[in-house]
Design a protein around this motif. Sequence first.
Motif, PDB file in Angstrom:
ATOM      1  N   VAL A  55       0.819  -1.213   0.000  1.00 45.79           N
ATOM      2  CA  VAL A  55       0.000   0.000   0.000  1.00 45.79           C
ATOM      3  C   VAL A  55       0.856   1.267   0.000  1.00 45.79           C
ATOM      4  CG1 VAL A  55      -1.719   1.329   1.308  1.00 45.79           C
ATOM      5  CG2 VAL A  55      -1.900  -1.159   1.184  1.00 45.79           C
ATOM      6  N   VAL A  56       0.436   2.225  -0.822  1.00 47.78           N
ATOM      7  CA  VAL A  56       1.046   3.552  -0.829  1.00 47.78           C
ATOM      8  C   VAL A  56       0.214   4.445   0.090  1.00 47.78           C
ATOM      9  CG1 VAL A  56       1.677   5.554  -2.216  1.00 47.78           C
ATOM     10  CG2 VAL A  56       1.849   3.254  -3.198  1.00 47.78           C
ATOM     11  N   TYR A  57       0.826   4.994   1.124  1.00 45.92           N
ATOM     12  CA  TYR A  57       0.141   5.916   2.029  1.00 45.92           C
ATOM     13  C   TYR A  57       0.472   7.341   1.615  1.00 45.92           C
ATOM     14  CZ  TYR A  57      -0.961   8.519   6.306  1.00 45.92           C
ATOM     15  OH  TYR A  57      -1.440   9.448   7.195  1.00 45.92           O
ATOM     16  N   LEU A 125       1.278   3.993   9.557  1.00 49.91           N
ATOM     17  CA  LEU A 125       2.672   3.777   9.139  1.00 49.91           C
ATOM     18  C   LEU A 125       3.245   2.482   9.702  1.00 49.91           C
ATOM     19  CD1 LEU A 125       4.100   7.409   9.428  1.00 49.91           C
ATOM     20  CD2 LEU A 125       3.832   6.076   7.327  1.00 49.91           C
ATOM     21  N   CYS A 126       2.760   2.062  10.845  1.00 51.22           N
ATOM     22  CA  CYS A 126       3.258   0.830  11.458  1.00 51.22           C
ATOM     23  C   CYS A 126       2.557  -0.419  10.931  1.00 51.22           C
ATOM     24  CB  CYS A 126       3.107   0.888  12.981  1.00 51.22           C
ATOM     25  SG  CYS A 126       4.249   2.023  13.787  1.00 51.22           S
ATOM     26  N   HIS A 127       1.558  -0.241  10.085  1.00 58.47           N
ATOM     27  CA  HIS A 127       0.828  -1.395   9.570  1.00 58.47           C
ATOM     28  C   HIS A 127       1.682  -2.136   8.546  1.00 58.47           C
ATOM     29  CE1 HIS A 127      -2.352  -3.829   7.774  1.00 58.47           C
ATOM     30  NE2 HIS A 127      -3.090  -3.531   8.841  1.00 58.47           N
ATOM     31  N   LYS A 128       1.632  -3.447   8.587  1.00 61.26           N
ATOM     32  CA  LYS A 128       2.489  -4.270   7.733  1.00 61.26           C
ATOM     33  C   LYS A 128       2.207  -4.093   6.241  1.00 61.26           C
ATOM     34  CE  LYS A 128      -0.532  -8.346   8.137  1.00 61.26           C
ATOM     35  NZ  LYS A 128      -1.024  -8.287   6.756  1.00 61.26           N
ATOM     36  N   GLU A 144       8.081  10.114  12.106  1.00 66.79           N
ATOM     37  CA  GLU A 144       7.173   8.977  12.281  1.00 66.79           C
ATOM     38  C   GLU A 144       7.429   7.912  11.226  1.00 66.79           C
ATOM     39  OE1 GLU A 144       3.268  10.645  12.319  1.00 66.79           O
ATOM     40  OE2 GLU A 144       3.566  11.664  14.235  1.00 66.79           O
ATOM     41  N   SER A 145       7.727   8.334  10.012  1.00 68.27           N
ATOM     42  CA  SER A 145       8.036   7.387   8.950  1.00 68.27           C
ATOM     43  C   SER A 145       9.347   6.675   9.234  1.00 68.27           C
ATOM     44  CB  SER A 145       8.119   8.106   7.603  1.00 68.27           C
ATOM     45  OG  SER A 145       8.230   7.193   6.541  1.00 68.27           O
ATOM     46  N   LEU A 146      10.327   7.414   9.712  1.00 65.14           N
ATOM     47  CA  LEU A 146      11.635   6.831  10.020  1.00 65.14           C
ATOM     48  C   LEU A 146      11.513   5.792  11.138  1.00 65.14           C
ATOM     49  CD1 LEU A 146      14.972   8.754  10.248  1.00 65.14           C
ATOM     50  CD2 LEU A 146      14.336   7.209  12.092  1.00 65.14           C
TER      51      LEU A 146
END
Length: 239
Positions: A55-57, A125-128, A144-146
């Motif tokens: 998925v692209v967020y 962001l933490c979702h697999k 948060e992304s890092l």
Amino acid sequence: MRVIDKFKMFSIGPLVPSAFSDGNDPKDKSFGCELFDKSEKNYHQWLDSRPEGSVVYVSFGSLAVLKKEQEIEILRGLLESERPFLWTRRKGEDEGKKKNLEYDDVIIDEKLGLIVPWCSQMEVLCHKSIGCFVTHCGWNSTMESLVSGVPIVGYPQFSDQTTNAKMLEEVWGIGVRAKEVEGIVKREELKRCLGILMENGEKGEEIKRNVKKWRILALGAVKIGGSSHDNLKKFIEGL
């Protein structure tokens, strides 16, 4: 004497949910507060139904508002890339509550993508299922992304975001910056960037390795005995 010593400045961060401080991945990844109400749509269930790393967020934060022309280019690029996407789009909040979003001549079915007015970004962001993050490169979103270990497609809008985009691409090596043509990131450019991060090319694999490295370093900083943890203790002791 260094300026940082003269003014007793302490470097603290990244700011992450306290449950991360033990170095593990907890079930609750939220901060406990949100700027806006989250979507009524069950985007968690939608993410659960997508393959790992597919998925692209997309999110441009709480302030940036894109031109309609830019939104159309992003939408077209996402659809033409044929990758599922979750887009946090604050503008047109009522549209985000419909089953499908009609945008000019495009109707987005939930099988292709999901557009919501707001979501818990850290949880997403933490979702697999998340494979990369298209972002304005605000400092919070960048950190948060890092911490979540997600590669970035950077599209800065103003202020420190341009510097952040340069850092993540040229210094940390955790993403790529999308190039503009006359102030617009075209759909072909977005597809190029997504291809680098979502496919198994040499550059993409290097970025993924860098993301893992920096995630470990960031989580280590906030653990007990880490640099951020120790600096916070020093700050409190000096009050």
